[in-house]
Design a protein around this motif. Structure first.
Motif, PDB file in Angstrom:
ATOM      1  N   LEU A   7       0.748  -1.009   0.242  1.00  0.00           N
ATOM      2  CA  LEU A   7       0.143  -0.024   0.061  1.00  0.00           C
ATOM      3  C   LEU A   7       0.715   1.407   0.095  1.00  0.00           C
ATOM      4  O   LEU A   7       1.639   1.600   0.969  1.00  0.00           O
ATOM      5  CB  LEU A   7      -1.005   0.003   1.156  1.00  0.00           C
ATOM      6  CG  LEU A   7      -1.508   1.251   1.468  1.00  0.00           C
ATOM      7  CD1 LEU A   7      -2.769   1.627   0.278  1.00  0.00           C
ATOM      8  CD2 LEU A   7      -2.443   1.183   2.726  1.00  0.00           C
ATOM      9  N   CYS A  66      -8.312   5.917  -4.684  1.00  0.00           N
ATOM     10  CA  CYS A  66      -7.634   4.786  -4.585  1.00  0.00           C
ATOM     11  C   CYS A  66      -7.087   4.502  -6.040  1.00  0.00           C
ATOM     12  O   CYS A  66      -8.001   4.265  -6.774  1.00  0.00           O
ATOM     13  CB  CYS A  66      -8.200   3.853  -3.825  1.00  0.00           C
ATOM     14  SG  CYS A  66      -7.453   2.116  -3.654  1.00  0.00           S
ATOM     15  N   THR A 125      -1.651  -1.216  -4.175  1.00  0.00           N
ATOM     16  CA  THR A 125      -2.663  -0.291  -4.169  1.00  0.00           C
ATOM     17  C   THR A 125      -2.015   1.280  -3.900  1.00  0.00           C
ATOM     18  O   THR A 125      -0.820   1.128  -3.104  1.00  0.00           O
ATOM     19  CB  THR A 125      -3.735  -0.821  -3.277  1.00  0.00           C
ATOM     20  OG1 THR A 125      -3.228  -0.881  -2.090  1.00  0.00           O
ATOM     21  CG2 THR A 125      -4.428  -1.997  -3.821  1.00  0.00           C
ATOM     22  N   ASN A 174      -3.005   5.073  -1.961  1.00  0.00           N
ATOM     23  CA  ASN A 174      -4.097   5.971  -1.346  1.00  0.00           C
ATOM     24  C   ASN A 174      -3.742   7.196  -1.279  1.00  0.00           C
ATOM     25  O   ASN A 174      -2.401   7.603  -1.055  1.00  0.00           O
ATOM     26  CB  ASN A 174      -4.422   5.566   0.129  1.00  0.00           C
ATOM     27  CG  ASN A 174      -5.451   4.296   0.354  1.00  0.00           C
ATOM     28  OD1 ASN A 174      -5.945   4.077   1.458  1.00  0.00           O
ATOM     29  ND2 ASN A 174      -6.136   4.157  -0.651  1.00  0.00           N
ATOM     30  N   ALA A 228      -8.650   0.335  -0.742  1.00  0.00           N
ATOM     31  CA  ALA A 228      -7.457  -0.418  -0.954  1.00  0.00           C
ATOM     32  C   ALA A 228      -7.690  -1.775  -0.340  1.00  0.00           C
ATOM     33  O   ALA A 228      -6.892  -2.770  -1.034  1.00  0.00           O
ATOM     34  CB  ALA A 228      -6.311   0.441   0.005  1.00  0.00           C
TER      35      ALA A 228
END
Length: 684
Positions: free
Chosen positions: A415, A431, A447, A449, A479
């Motif tokens: 992330l 996202c 992913t 953010n 996410a």
């Protein structure tokens, strides 16, 4: 035989590819993009090479002498274009979060090329014949394979595969122009947003503003306020200077309406082109075309949800208006409440009714603590853990990266978090993906953010407002959806527009629960846990201002639907259309549109976006309110069985099954709108 000149050209091309990181294996931790090696000039050659390789893969499928099968046609299509996907994902991430004039120029050149590239695939009669043949002989496939086949078949039909040749020529032209106009809209909006500045030169004009807001705006003897969320909304909420509030809100509402950043004709033209495209495909309106893929199914289905929520929120907003006007009359007896007064007097009333000052909450919401709270919630619900990794390449120094692991230590994904506004970052929060998960986690997801949350100011860390806290939890929910997807195929990893917000919006329900607040809301200086009394006041004030908030959102959703239920392609004056739409629905003049046509980037800025789909947030709000009740009904906000069911029956599924059925599998029934109305205080 190759000539020396041709050999030299081939050699130069090979050298160029060698120097371009997109043409090499990424030997980075977890295979992330090597951002330090990627230059602006790498993208266009990489896109062109990616398209060339994709075309070659498609040609091999289309000309295969073997009879069409799921493996050699549908699965082969699914596996094709991986270089193009790699380039597109990195370019998309940078275009949203770290763009510049060079990347914008690439995007303008690229838009029609990409549109033509995908048209060539979607309108190829050879491919379409093979897909139809597989569909007609679809025995022996498992549920996920059938779902992918159905999705691919429907995609070809919706792209125009059954059109005659003249229709295909027209479809290519429409797609090319829509792609070009969408890029122009986004570029103009970004420029208009970043160009506006309200410069305050007198300290007395800062009266009412919390010190943190002043510190964030300080620019060597002056204070600069912009249209970025962390700047404009606190100013409108706290600044005593009424005229400056008016100037700043006017700057927000009047952008993209003059000179080189005027977008109104672009929006009108896109609306007309979308009508033409819908009719070419046999749909009466663009909304009919879009909603066929969503849970709402039809414009009537979407309006059917919107109307009762609109009526309830508008009634509540009228009550709030009367209350704010009364509060204003105590200070300015002869003045009428205006749009630039609403947030200011709403904050005063909030303090009076609940002894709750949002500025006093911010010290308990440092960015690191809030992010830790979101991570801790996911650990409690799903057993996953988050560990920051420092050796992973990033595209900006503010970006932080976290490895996500299962309870047993297995790697689940990465992330990337990027939370503060910058000149090259578009507004809002989202996202994204640097690599979608596939092959049942054999290829783990990466992913992102991205948001525009308050920056650190003075000696304090970044301190968030309650709305920003909810935004962080919201995007984190998206996410998790991407990280958890456990399907075989990347093409089934998404969700319909009006279902995709369920995984994000349900996370907001936990964010302000007193039980959850105590796990992360700590004073940034003292480490003191947020006092129970303050948590209780937050809970009691939860529905305060929901008339305004829901009405402001709903007005934009209705405007979007009105634009996209047009049944003819006659040019519209954007201002006149917008005015007529809001008069029809009865929007209060004191509540401005959250997104006017001229800066409604969700529905105009590139691709289809949320066109005929901005209603999705409220549709998903019905789902998330009802789904969260499943935890409440168990008397345990962290109920393990309910959390496991939500993960396995919703979050891991993507589009491997019909979303309405996924919800029923989790909840045991269809969702009920009453949960939303009660949660927002719109129904007793």
């Amino acid at each position: 035989m190759r000539t020396p000149l041709l050999l030299a050209a081939v050699s130069l091309c090979a050298q160029a590819q060698t120097a371009n990181p997109f043409f090499a294996e990424w030997k980075t931790p977890h295979g992330v993009p090597p951002f330090a090696d990627i230059r602006d000039e790498h993208f266009l050659p990489a896109f062109k090479e990616g398209m060339a390789r994709h075309r070659a893969e498609i040609e091999a499928i289309a000309t295969s002498p073997d009879a069409p099968t799921f493996a050699n046609t549908v699965e082969a299509l699914e596996r094709s274009g991986q270089l193009l996907e790699r380039v597109s994902l990195v370019f998309g991430a940078l275009s949203g979060a770290e763009t510049n004039p060079k990347l914008q120029a690439v995007n303008r050149e690229l838009a029609p090329l990409r549109a033509a590239h995908y048209d060539a695939i979607n309108l190829d009669p050879r491919l379409w014949r093979r897909v139809k043949a597989v569909w007609e002989n679809r025995t022996g496939l498992d549920k996920e394979q059938l779902r992918l086949l159905e999705d691919r078949r429907r995609g070809f039909l919706r792209a125009g595969a059954d059109l005659d040749e003249a229709g295909k020529v027209r479809m290519r032209a429409l797609n090319a122009e829509l792609s070009r106009l969408g890029v122009q809209f986004g570029d103009r909006m970004l420029k208009a947003t970043k160009d506006f500045k309200l410069v305050v030169t007198r300290p007395e004009d800062l009266a009412g503003l919390p010190q943190g807001v002043r510190d964030a705006a300080a620019r060597g003897g002056t204070w600069v306020f912009t249209l970025d969320g962390p700047s404009i909304w606190p100013f409108l909420q706290y600044a005593d200077n009424r005229d400056l509030r008016r100037q700043l809100l006017t700057g927000y509402l009047e952008r993209c309406r003059a000179g080189e950043t005027d977008t109104r004709e672009l929006a009108s033209r896109m609306a007309s082109l979308r009508v033409q495209k819908a009719k070419l495909l046999g749909y009466p309106t663009w909304a009919d075309y879009i909603l066929e893929e969503n849970m709402a199914r039809t414009p009537a289905g979407a309006y059917g949800l919107l109307k009762p929520v609109w009526e309830a929120s508008l009634a509540k907003a009228r009550e709030e208006r009367a209350e704010l006007q009364a509060a204003m009359a105590k200070e300015l007896p002869a003045a009428k409440l205006e749009s630039w007064d609403w947030r200011y007097y709403q904050e005063k009333v909030r303090r009076a009714k609940y002894d709750l000052d949002e500025a006093a909450l911010k010290p308990y919401f440092s960015l690191d603590s809030v992010r830790g709270g979101a991570f801790g919630l996911a650990t409690r619900l799903y057993g996953i853990t988050f560990t920051e990794v420092k050796d992973v390449p990033v595209y900006h120094p503010e970006v932080r990266v976290f490895e996500v692991k299962e309870k047993d230590g297995r790697h689940l994904g990465l992330l990337y978090t990027d939370y503060h506004p910058r000149p090259g970052k578009r507004g809002g929060a989202w996202c994204g993906s640097l690599r979608p998960g596939r092959d049942r986690h054999a290829v783990p997801a990466i992913t992102t953010n991205v948001a525009n949350l308050s920056r650190p100011a003075g000696d304090a860390p970044a301190l968030l407002t309650p709305d920003e806290v909810r935004t962080l939890f919201h995007e984190f929910g998206h996410a998790l959806h991407g990280l958890f997807y456990a399907g075989q195929y990347r093409g089934l990893g998404g969700a319909p527009r009006d279902f995709v917000e369920l995984p994000s919006q349900i996370m907001e329900n936990w964010a302000m629960e007193p039980e959850v607040l105590r796990t992360y809301a700590r004073h940034w200086k003292t480490g003191e846990v947020i006092p129970a009394a303050l948590g209780d006041r937050i809970k009691k004030s939860r529905t305060f201002g929901e008339g305004f908030a829901t009405t402001e959102y709903m007005a934009a959703a209705l405007l979007d639907m009105d634009w996209h239920t047009l049944a003819d392609d006659a040019p519209r004056d954007a201002d006149a259309f917008e005015k007529a739409s809001m008069e029809k629905w009865g929007l209060l003049p004191e509540i401005p549109l959250r997104y006017r046509t001229a800066f409604f980037n969700h529905i105009w800025g590139g691709g289809n976006g949320y066109s005929a789909g901005y209603y999705a947030y409220i549709w998903s709000a019905v789902l998330d309110s009802d789904a969260f009740l499943a935890f409440k009904e168990k008397g345990n906000l962290y109920d393990p069985a309910t959390a496991q069911a939500f993960r396995t029956k919703v979050l891991e599924k993507g589009q491997t099954a019909d979303p309405a059925q996924l919800y029923r599998d989790f909840r045991g029934r269809d969702p009920r709108v009453e949960a939303l109305l009660r949660k927002r205080g719109l129904k007793s």
